[in-house]
Design an enzyme around this catalytic site. Structure first.
Site, PDB file in Angstrom:
ATOM      1  N   LYS A 182      51.035  21.133  24.497  1.00  0.00           N
ATOM      2  CA  LYS A 182      52.317  21.204  25.191  1.00  0.00           C
ATOM      3  C   LYS A 182      52.150  21.233  26.707  1.00  0.00           C
ATOM      4  O   LYS A 182      52.988  20.701  27.442  1.00  0.00           O
ATOM      5  CB  LYS A 182      53.107  22.422  24.705  1.00  0.00           C
ATOM      6  CG  LYS A 182      53.554  22.315  23.243  1.00  0.00           C
ATOM      7  CD  LYS A 182      54.404  21.085  22.995  1.00  0.00           C
ATOM      8  CE  LYS A 182      54.993  21.044  21.598  1.00  0.00           C
ATOM      9  NZ  LYS A 182      55.821  19.851  21.364  1.00  0.00           N
ATOM     10  N   TYR A 198      48.119  24.350  20.243  1.00  0.00           N
ATOM     11  CA  TYR A 198      49.520  24.045  20.513  1.00  0.00           C
ATOM     12  C   TYR A 198      49.829  24.174  22.013  1.00  0.00           C
ATOM     13  O   TYR A 198      50.493  23.305  22.597  1.00  0.00           O
ATOM     14  CB  TYR A 198      50.403  24.996  19.701  1.00  0.00           C
ATOM     15  CG  TYR A 198      51.859  24.641  19.661  1.00  0.00           C
ATOM     16  CD1 TYR A 198      52.338  23.649  18.810  1.00  0.00           C
ATOM     17  CD2 TYR A 198      52.780  25.307  20.464  1.00  0.00           C
ATOM     18  CE1 TYR A 198      53.687  23.329  18.759  1.00  0.00           C
ATOM     19  CE2 TYR A 198      54.135  25.000  20.420  1.00  0.00           C
ATOM     20  CZ  TYR A 198      54.584  24.016  19.568  1.00  0.00           C
ATOM     21  OH  TYR A 198      55.925  23.698  19.523  1.00  0.00           O
TER      22      TYR A 198
END
Length: 252
Positions: free
Chosen positions: A165, A161
Protein backbone atom coordinates in the site's frame (compact mmCIF):
# COMPACT_ATOMS: atom_id res chain seq x y z
CA UNK A 1 -29.60 13.24 -6.04
CA UNK A 2 -30.54 15.62 -8.80
CA UNK A 3 -31.18 14.53 -12.35
CA UNK A 4 -28.12 16.40 -13.59
CA UNK A 5 -25.75 14.86 -11.06
CA UNK A 6 -26.93 11.41 -12.06
CA UNK A 7 -25.62 12.01 -15.58
CA UNK A 8 -22.06 13.02 -14.78
CA UNK A 9 -20.66 9.73 -16.11
CA UNK A 10 -23.28 9.13 -18.80
CA UNK A 11 -21.75 7.25 -21.78
CA UNK A 12 -18.48 6.77 -19.89
CA UNK A 13 -16.95 3.40 -19.04
CA UNK A 14 -15.68 2.58 -15.57
CA UNK A 15 -13.64 -0.46 -14.59
CA UNK A 16 -13.67 -1.47 -10.93
CA UNK A 17 -11.32 -4.28 -9.98
CA UNK A 18 -12.34 -6.60 -7.18
CA UNK A 19 -15.91 -5.33 -7.45
CA UNK A 20 -17.89 -8.36 -6.34
CA UNK A 21 -18.05 -7.37 -2.66
CA UNK A 22 -17.10 -4.83 0.00
CA UNK A 23 -15.69 -1.50 -1.11
CA UNK A 24 -15.52 -2.59 -4.75
CA UNK A 25 -19.20 -3.42 -4.85
CA UNK A 26 -20.10 -0.07 -3.26
CA UNK A 27 -17.92 1.76 -5.80
CA UNK A 28 -19.47 -0.09 -8.74
CA UNK A 29 -22.96 0.88 -7.58
CA UNK A 30 -21.95 4.49 -6.93
CA UNK A 31 -20.45 4.93 -10.40
CA UNK A 32 -23.47 3.27 -12.01
CA UNK A 33 -25.65 5.78 -10.18
CA UNK A 34 -23.75 8.46 -12.11
CA UNK A 35 -24.68 6.80 -15.40
CA UNK A 36 -21.43 4.93 -16.04
CA UNK A 37 -21.22 1.67 -17.90
CA UNK A 38 -19.53 -0.45 -15.23
CA UNK A 39 -17.13 -3.35 -15.60
CA UNK A 40 -17.48 -5.50 -12.48
CA UNK A 41 -14.15 -7.31 -12.33
CA UNK A 42 -13.77 -10.39 -10.14
CA UNK A 43 -11.13 -13.05 -9.57
CA UNK A 44 -13.20 -16.08 -8.60
CA UNK A 45 -16.71 -15.29 -7.32
CA UNK A 46 -18.76 -15.06 -10.51
CA UNK A 47 -22.03 -15.42 -8.61
CA UNK A 48 -21.30 -12.40 -6.42
CA UNK A 49 -20.15 -10.36 -9.42
CA UNK A 50 -23.27 -11.21 -11.40
CA UNK A 51 -25.34 -10.13 -8.39
CA UNK A 52 -23.69 -6.70 -8.53
CA UNK A 53 -24.40 -6.54 -12.27
CA UNK A 54 -28.04 -7.40 -11.57
CA UNK A 55 -28.25 -4.55 -9.04
CA UNK A 56 -26.89 -2.11 -11.61
CA UNK A 57 -29.23 -3.33 -14.34
CA UNK A 58 -32.13 -2.92 -11.90
CA UNK A 59 -31.06 0.73 -11.60
CA UNK A 60 -31.52 1.08 -15.37
CA UNK A 61 -27.80 1.19 -16.14
CA UNK A 62 -25.37 -1.08 -18.00
CA UNK A 63 -22.80 -3.43 -16.49
CA UNK A 64 -20.87 -6.57 -17.28
CA UNK A 65 -18.95 -8.99 -15.06
CA UNK A 66 -15.49 -9.93 -16.30
CA UNK A 67 -13.14 -12.40 -14.64
CA UNK A 68 -9.44 -11.57 -14.37
CA UNK A 69 -6.70 -12.06 -11.82
CA UNK A 70 -5.20 -8.60 -12.11
CA UNK A 71 -1.81 -9.82 -10.88
CA UNK A 72 -1.46 -11.70 -14.20
CA UNK A 73 -0.51 -9.57 -17.19
CA UNK A 74 -2.15 -11.82 -19.78
CA UNK A 75 -5.45 -11.76 -17.88
CA UNK A 76 -5.34 -7.97 -17.57
CA UNK A 77 -4.77 -7.65 -21.31
CA UNK A 78 -7.73 -9.98 -21.97
CA UNK A 79 -9.87 -7.88 -19.64
CA UNK A 80 -8.98 -4.63 -21.40
CA UNK A 81 -9.52 -6.17 -24.83
CA UNK A 82 -12.97 -7.40 -23.78
CA UNK A 83 -13.95 -3.94 -22.53
CA UNK A 84 -12.75 -2.26 -25.71
CA UNK A 85 -14.63 -4.78 -27.84
CA UNK A 86 -17.79 -4.17 -25.81
CA UNK A 87 -17.73 -0.38 -25.40
CA UNK A 88 -14.69 1.00 -27.25
CA UNK A 89 -13.45 3.37 -24.56
CA UNK A 90 -12.30 3.68 -20.95
CA UNK A 91 -12.83 6.68 -18.76
CA UNK A 92 -12.48 5.59 -15.14
CA UNK A 93 -10.27 2.95 -13.54
CA UNK A 94 -10.62 2.08 -9.87
CA UNK A 95 -7.81 -0.19 -8.72
CA UNK A 96 -9.53 -1.80 -5.77
CA UNK A 97 -8.63 -5.51 -5.89
CA UNK A 98 -6.60 -6.63 -2.90
CA UNK A 99 -5.89 -9.36 -0.37
CA UNK A 100 -4.33 -9.62 3.07
CA UNK A 101 -2.07 -12.38 4.42
CA UNK A 102 -1.36 -11.07 7.90
CA UNK A 103 1.26 -12.40 10.29
CA UNK A 104 4.36 -11.14 12.07
CA UNK A 105 7.41 -10.74 9.86
CA UNK A 106 9.36 -13.60 11.47
CA UNK A 107 6.47 -15.95 10.67
CA UNK A 108 5.71 -14.58 7.22
CA UNK A 109 6.29 -17.03 4.38
CA UNK A 110 7.73 -15.79 1.12
CA UNK A 111 4.62 -16.90 -0.75
CA UNK A 112 2.44 -14.79 1.56
CA UNK A 113 4.67 -11.78 0.98
CA UNK A 114 4.68 -12.31 -2.77
CA UNK A 115 0.94 -12.94 -3.13
CA UNK A 116 0.09 -9.62 -1.46
CA UNK A 117 2.70 -7.65 -3.42
CA UNK A 118 1.61 -9.28 -6.68
CA UNK A 119 -2.09 -8.42 -6.34
CA UNK A 120 -2.08 -5.22 -4.27
CA UNK A 121 0.82 -3.47 -6.02
CA UNK A 122 1.73 -5.22 -9.26
CA UNK A 123 -1.98 -5.48 -10.11
CA UNK A 124 -2.27 -1.70 -9.86
CA UNK A 125 0.72 -1.33 -12.19
CA UNK A 126 -0.63 -3.80 -14.75
CA UNK A 127 -4.16 -2.36 -14.87
CA UNK A 128 -2.97 1.25 -14.97
CA UNK A 129 -0.48 0.56 -17.75
CA UNK A 130 -3.07 -1.32 -19.83
CA UNK A 131 -5.79 1.30 -19.42
CA UNK A 132 -3.42 4.20 -19.95
CA UNK A 133 -2.83 3.16 -23.56
CA UNK A 134 -6.48 3.97 -24.22
CA UNK A 135 -6.75 7.02 -21.97
CA UNK A 136 -3.63 8.65 -23.41
CA UNK A 137 -5.14 8.46 -26.90
CA UNK A 138 -8.41 9.88 -25.58
CA UNK A 139 -6.48 12.60 -23.69
CA UNK A 140 -8.82 12.06 -20.76
CA UNK A 141 -9.40 9.70 -17.88
CA UNK A 142 -9.51 9.39 -14.14
CA UNK A 143 -7.62 6.72 -12.23
CA UNK A 144 -8.27 6.08 -8.54
CA UNK A 145 -6.07 3.70 -6.58
CA UNK A 146 -7.00 2.10 -3.27
CA UNK A 147 -4.17 2.38 -0.78
CA UNK A 148 -4.55 2.22 3.02
CA UNK A 149 -3.67 4.12 6.17
CA UNK A 150 -1.26 1.29 7.01
CA UNK A 151 0.73 2.31 3.93
CA UNK A 152 1.31 5.61 5.72
CA UNK A 153 1.72 4.51 9.34
CA UNK A 154 2.57 0.79 9.22
CA UNK A 155 0.89 -1.90 11.28
CA UNK A 156 2.34 -4.85 13.17
CA UNK A 157 1.58 -8.10 11.38
CA UNK A 158 1.12 -6.44 8.00
CA UNK A 159 4.60 -5.95 6.58
CA UNK A 160 3.50 -7.25 3.18
CA UNK A 161 0.23 -5.32 3.07
CA UNK A 162 1.80 -2.09 4.38
CA UNK A 163 4.66 -2.32 1.88
CA UNK A 164 2.27 -2.87 -1.02
CA UNK A 165 0.00 0.00 0.00
CA UNK A 166 2.94 2.35 0.54
CA UNK A 167 4.08 1.39 -2.94
CA UNK A 168 0.68 2.36 -4.32
CA UNK A 169 1.12 5.85 -2.88
CA UNK A 170 4.49 6.35 -4.57
CA UNK A 171 3.15 4.85 -7.79
CA UNK A 172 0.13 7.17 -7.73
CA UNK A 173 2.21 10.32 -7.34
CA UNK A 174 4.66 9.32 -10.07
CA UNK A 175 2.04 8.32 -12.62
CA UNK A 176 0.06 11.48 -11.85
CA UNK A 177 3.07 13.52 -12.96
CA UNK A 178 3.56 11.42 -16.10
CA UNK A 179 -0.09 11.52 -17.20
CA UNK A 180 -1.02 15.10 -16.28
CA UNK A 181 0.00 16.59 -19.65
CA UNK A 182 -2.60 14.36 -21.33
CA UNK A 183 -5.43 15.41 -19.03
CA UNK A 184 -5.50 12.21 -16.98
CA UNK A 185 -5.79 12.51 -13.21
CA UNK A 186 -4.41 9.86 -10.86
CA UNK A 187 -5.36 9.93 -7.20
CA UNK A 188 -5.48 7.53 -4.28
CA UNK A 189 -7.83 6.99 -1.38
CA UNK A 190 -6.57 5.53 1.88
CA UNK A 191 -9.32 3.83 3.89
CA UNK A 192 -8.86 3.15 7.56
CA UNK A 193 -10.85 0.38 9.18
CA UNK A 194 -13.91 -0.19 7.02
CA UNK A 195 -16.67 -2.70 7.85
CA UNK A 196 -15.91 -5.38 5.24
CA UNK A 197 -15.08 -9.08 5.14
CA UNK A 198 -11.39 -8.18 5.43
CA UNK A 199 -11.86 -6.53 8.84
CA UNK A 200 -14.52 -8.91 10.16
CA UNK A 201 -12.05 -10.89 12.27
CA UNK A 202 -10.35 -7.88 13.87
CA UNK A 203 -11.09 -7.16 17.53
CA UNK A 204 -13.03 -3.92 17.28
CA UNK A 205 -12.37 -2.73 20.85
CA UNK A 206 -8.64 -2.64 20.18
CA UNK A 207 -9.12 -0.63 17.00
CA UNK A 208 -11.85 1.79 18.01
CA UNK A 209 -9.68 3.37 20.71
CA UNK A 210 -7.41 4.68 17.91
CA UNK A 211 -10.25 6.14 15.82
CA UNK A 212 -11.36 9.62 16.95
CA UNK A 213 -14.83 9.17 15.41
CA UNK A 214 -15.17 5.95 17.42
CA UNK A 215 -16.54 3.67 14.70
CA UNK A 216 -15.65 1.70 11.61
CA UNK A 217 -16.27 3.33 8.27
CA UNK A 218 -18.77 1.99 5.76
CA UNK A 219 -17.97 0.92 2.19
CA UNK A 220 -20.42 3.54 0.91
CA UNK A 221 -18.38 6.29 2.59
CA UNK A 222 -15.26 5.23 0.69
CA UNK A 223 -17.31 4.91 -2.49
CA UNK A 224 -18.58 8.46 -2.04
CA UNK A 225 -15.08 9.90 -2.16
CA UNK A 226 -14.19 7.76 -5.18
CA UNK A 227 -17.40 8.90 -6.85
CA UNK A 228 -16.30 12.51 -6.37
CA UNK A 229 -12.84 11.85 -7.83
CA UNK A 230 -14.32 9.97 -10.79
CA UNK A 231 -17.30 12.13 -11.65
CA UNK A 232 -17.19 15.61 -10.18
CA UNK A 233 -15.99 18.56 -12.24
CA UNK A 234 -14.32 19.96 -9.13
CA UNK A 235 -11.97 16.94 -9.06
CA UNK A 236 -10.51 17.81 -12.48
CA UNK A 237 -7.83 19.94 -10.81
CA UNK A 238 -6.85 17.25 -8.30
CA UNK A 239 -4.09 14.80 -9.14
CA UNK A 240 -1.37 12.98 -7.22
CA UNK A 241 -3.37 13.27 -4.00
CA UNK A 242 -3.93 10.74 -1.21
CA UNK A 243 -7.24 11.20 0.60
CA UNK A 244 -7.63 9.47 3.95
CA UNK A 245 -11.02 8.03 4.84
CA UNK A 246 -10.25 6.85 8.32
CA UNK A 247 -12.36 8.55 10.98
CA UNK A 248 -9.40 10.71 11.95
CA UNK A 249 -7.05 7.79 12.61
CA UNK A 250 -4.13 9.40 10.73
CA UNK A 251 -3.68 13.13 11.09
CA UNK A 252 -0.64 14.85 9.66
Amino acid sequence: MTASSALRLRDQVAIVTGASRGIGRAVALALAAEGAKVVVNYASSSQAAEAVVAEIVAMGEEAIALQADVSKSEQVEALINAVMEKWGRMDVLVNNAGIARDTLLLRMKLEDWQAVIDLNLTGVFLCTKAVSKVMLKQRSGRIINLTSVVGEMGNAGQANYSAAKAGVIGFTKTVAKEFAPRGITVNAVAPGFIATDMTAGVKSDDILSFIPLGRYGQPEEVAGVIRFLAADAAAAYMTGQVINIDGGMVMA
